[in-house]
Every structure is written in C-alpha cells, then in structure tokens.
Design an enzyme around this catalytic site. Structure first.
Site, short mmCIF file in Angstrom:
data_model
loop_
_atom_site.label_atom_id
_atom_site.label_comp_id
_atom_site.label_asym_id
_atom_site.label_seq_id
_atom_site.Cartn_x
_atom_site.Cartn_y
_atom_site.Cartn_z
N LYS A 198 0.85 -1.21 0.00
CA LYS A 198 0.00 0.00 0.00
C LYS A 198 0.88 1.25 0.00
CE LYS A 198 -0.18 0.18 5.03
NZ LYS A 198 -0.92 -0.23 6.22
N ARG A 245 -10.69 1.27 14.82
CA ARG A 245 -10.67 1.77 13.46
C ARG A 245 -11.79 1.12 12.66
NH1 ARG A 245 -4.95 2.12 10.25
NH2 ARG A 245 -5.48 0.05 9.47
N TYR A 274 15.63 31.38 4.99
CA TYR A 274 14.43 32.15 5.28
C TYR A 274 14.37 32.54 6.75
CZ TYR A 274 12.47 30.88 0.76
OH TYR A 274 12.23 30.74 -0.57
C1 LIG Z 1 -0.29 -1.42 6.80
C2 LIG Z 1 -0.95 -2.65 7.25
C3 LIG Z 1 -0.19 -3.79 7.55
C4 LIG Z 1 1.32 -3.81 7.53
O1 LIG Z 1 1.85 -3.20 8.68
P1 LIG Z 1 3.42 -3.16 8.96
O2 LIG Z 1 3.48 -2.70 10.35
O3 LIG Z 1 3.98 -2.18 8.00
O4 LIG Z 1 3.96 -4.52 8.75
C5 LIG Z 1 -0.87 -4.94 7.89
N1 LIG Z 1 -2.22 -4.97 7.93
C6 LIG Z 1 -2.98 -3.89 7.65
C7 LIG Z 1 -4.47 -4.00 7.70
C8 LIG Z 1 -2.37 -2.70 7.30
O5 LIG Z 1 -3.12 -1.61 7.04
#
Ligand SMILES: *Cc1c(COP(=O)(O)O)cnc(C)c1O
Length: 411
Positions: free
Chosen positions: A48, A146, A269
């Site tokens: 993602k 969540r 700046y």
């Molecule tokens: C981002 C995510 C993960 C991965 O998490 P990491 O800590 O980066 O390994 C796993 N499950 C869900 C639902 C996520 O959103």
C-alpha cells in the site's frame, strides 16, 4: 553510448534528485521473512501507499517472485494498478471500500475487505452485476478503534453470507494497534479468537503485522501481513531482530551551488541562522517537498518520553544537538543543515569537506513523502529501471554500478 555509467548521466534522465531503490534488498528481505515463516504460514506482502514509497508495482513484482502468497493494498485503485501492470498474484484490498468501487474490484479480481452488513449487500449486488463471484475477507474490530465488524455481530453476518449468492468468504482478519504494552495485543488476539469460534473451517485467518510477527509467533495463524520489515525498517518501538534486513532506499540530492560566508551573514528564510565564523555552504536539491525535515509528532507516552522531548527541544533552541534529518551525508563526511529547510533547497555546512557542485548527498527521508521523486531501481547495484514522477517506466538496458550498495540495517 551507455547513459547509465555515471551518476551524472543518471541526472540527465532523472533530474537533480532521485530515490534509489535497491530491488535486490527488497527481494532479500522478502526471502528472509519467508524463511522465518516456514512452509505453513502464508506471507501477504503489503504494498500500500505506493509500496511504502518505493513504488507499488515494482515492489509487488519483486515480492511475488520472492514467494509472497498475497499482496495487500489499501484501495481498489492501488489494486487495479497492479493488475494493469500484469501482476496476477492474489491481492487483498485491506480497507473497506465504497459501494461505487465494488464492481471494479470484482472485475479486477481483487479480494475485498468487508466490515459491515451493508458491505455484504454492496458486494453481493456488484457480483450480480458483474456476473462473477466476489472473494471477501471479514475484518473484525478487536481494539484498534478503526475499521471492522464487532465480534458479536459475526454470527449474524455469517447467516447473511450463507444466503448470499456470488459472495465467497475466503478469510477473516483483525489489525493490531501495536499498543504500548503487550497486554493490549493479547486482549485483541483473544477477542479475535472468540470471533473465530463461529466461523467455518478453511478460512485464511490473519492478524499479525510486522511488530506482531516479531513479538508474538503464536499469532501468525495462517498468514501474516508484513510491510515495514520488507522495506528494511523495524517497527516502531522494536530495536533488535535476528532477521538480517537490508536497507532498501537511498534518497540522493545533488549540490547545485557552493558559496563562502562569514561572521554577520545570515542563512536561509527568516534569517534565523547567524553565521559566527567563516564557513563553506553547499546548497542541495532537497527540501520539505521531498519529506526532508518532516518528522511525525506524537504525544509523549510517559515521563521519560516527555523528558527526552524537552531535552531535544532545549538543545535545538541552543543550536546544539542534531534534529532528525538535520544533516546530509556525503561520501567524504556528514554536513549539518544550517538555516531553515526550504521547499526545494537546503543549505548545509561543508566547511573543511572536499565537496563540489554536482556531488551527491544522501538525505534521510521517509519515501512516502517524496511521491514526486523519480525512482531509480537497481539490481546488484546496477540501474535497470527508472520510474519518472509522472509514472512513466523507463527501462535501462544495461548499466554499470551507480555506486550504491545496500547497507545492513542494525541488528
Ligand atoms: C499497513 C498494514 C499492515 C502492515 O503493517 P506493517 O506494520 O507495515 O507490517 C498490515 N495490515 C494492515 C491492515 C495494514 O493496514
């Protein structure tokens, strides 16, 4: 002529800054995690957020060929991007999706997260319209606060699903909050297991992210969802691992300009930085638009955290100490930032360093922030692909080492 022989010619293609992505290191990290999992536990490689910034498509390709069983994305769009790039591995969209997105998800053979009864109806409806069975995973809310179905509603939703044609339940999962204390994880896991009592056998059950995978081997169940570790990072709060992980990215900016300053001059700046001695200043092509100098601020967790925070603030007020991202690294040494970091340019102190215009500096960023940077992919130190900021992929036919070698992450 081979354009890729020198970093200078890389700049002709990619511009004055780029994110080097070490594909060999991505592959190594995935194999390392696979090895630790053994043959019985599946690996869902999370890609993602554009593959945590390194590029979702290329990361997905590498993880799939290194043995990942599933890929995880957060939106239908990200999943469609993988399919359009020809990636055939199972893909789970890990967040709930909108009703309007269900048709595209099914058409592109993406597995859908369902977290409510309405979600079941929406998917069933889309499945009828597409004329194809939809594959779904139920998400259970166990304490992250969540998304997800309250565990108590699982039996009702299973009833619903039994009467729904065209919706195939493949998996069930929850997501861990990585609480400060282990008890919160145990509590979440217990709630998840309670929900499992109602579900049929044969579902893929998955709970663990990177942190839980490292800390709680008992929670691996049928599959783990790993992001952070594959990108060579350790999850927040974890400092050691027996896994050998390799650093995956290296953001390099170039020196665009050099000048000398003396007592009484100011830099940057706001004129906050007052020069007290003769200095040699290099201006590098990186700024906060690339994510340089941006650090996430969170509320201190306890008194010692608060104390650390205050000491850091006081030191930085006194002009001492080195804030995160407060320096860049040249081959010949480290150069601290002077003055405010700009949007595109940053001044660094290179007094006494043999730095010249055009030199490369390593700048520490989170690549998720530098979405507009070109990505230069290297295999065994050799560039083979450039992704331009507008998404175009430019294969590189043949090249010699660009001088980048993956560094070991501390163990
Ligand atoms: C981002 C995510 C993960 C991965 O998490 P990491 O800590 O980066 O390994 C796993 N499950 C869900 C639902 C996520 O959103």
């Amino acid at each position: 002529m081979n354009l890729m022989n020198q970093p200078e010619s890389l700049a002709a293609l990619a511009g004055p800054k780029c994110l080097y992505v070490d594909s060999s290191a991505l592959e190594h990290n995935a194999r390392e995690v696979k090895k630790a999992l053994g043959p019985l536990v599946k690996l869902l490689a999370v890609v993602k957020g554009d593959g945590y910034g390194v590029g979702g498509v290329e990361a997905a390709r590498i993880f799939a060929s290194a043995g990942a069983d599933y890929l995880g994305v957060s939106s239908v769009q990200e999943g469609v991007e993988l399919r359009k790039a020809g990636i055939r591995a199972p893909v789970l969209v890990m967040n709930p999706i909108l009703r309007e997105e269900c048709v595209a998800a099914i058409e592109h053979d993406l597995e859908i997260t369902v977290a409510s009864r309405q979600g079941v109806f929406d998917v069933a409806d889309a499945s009828r319209r597409v004329g194809r069975t939809a594959r779904i995973h139920l998400e259970i809310e166990t304490g992250l606060g969540r998304t997800g179905l309250p565990a108590g509603e699982v039996p009702a939703i299973l009833d619903e699903l039994r009467s729904c044609e065209g919706v195939h339940l493949c998996g069930i999962f929850t997501h861990m909050g990585e609480g400060h204390r282990d008890e919160s994880s145990f509590r979440q896991f217990a709630r998840f297991q309670a929900a499992l009592r109602h579900v049929p056998r044969g579902l893929v059950r998955h709970v663990s992210n990177s942190a839980a995978f490292l800390k709680f081997p008992d929670m691996r169940l049928d599959m783990v969802r790993i992001g952070t570790l594959l990108y060579g990072q350790l999850p927040f709060g974890i400092r050691h691992t027996t896994l050998s992980l390799k650093n995956v990215w290296d953001f390099r900016a170039r020196v665009l300009f050099i000048h000398d300053v003396g007592p009484g001059d100011t830099i940057g700046y706001g004129g906050d930085y007052l020069v007290k001695r003769p200095m040699k200043i290099a201006v590098v092509s990186a700024g906060y638009s690339d994510g340089f100098g941006l650090t996430a601020v969170s509320r201190p967790k306890d008194l010692s955290d608060l104390a650390r925070y205050i000491v850091k603030m006081v030191l930085s007020y006194l002009g001492k100490g080195r804030g995160e991202g407060g320096a860049v690294r040249f081959e010949c040494g480290v150069a601290p930032v002077v003055g405010r970091i700009g949007m595109q340019l940053t001044m660094v102190d290179v007094t006494g360093l043999p730095v010249s215009v055009g030199d490369e500096a390593s700048v520490s960023i989170r690549p998720t922030a530098g979405a507009r940077l070109p990505r230069v992919y290297l295999r065994d130190g050799v560039p083979y692909l450039i992704r331009m900021p507008w998404g175009e992929m430019r294969p590189v036919e043949f090249g010699k080492s660009a001088g980048y070698t993956g560094r070991e992450v501390q163990k």
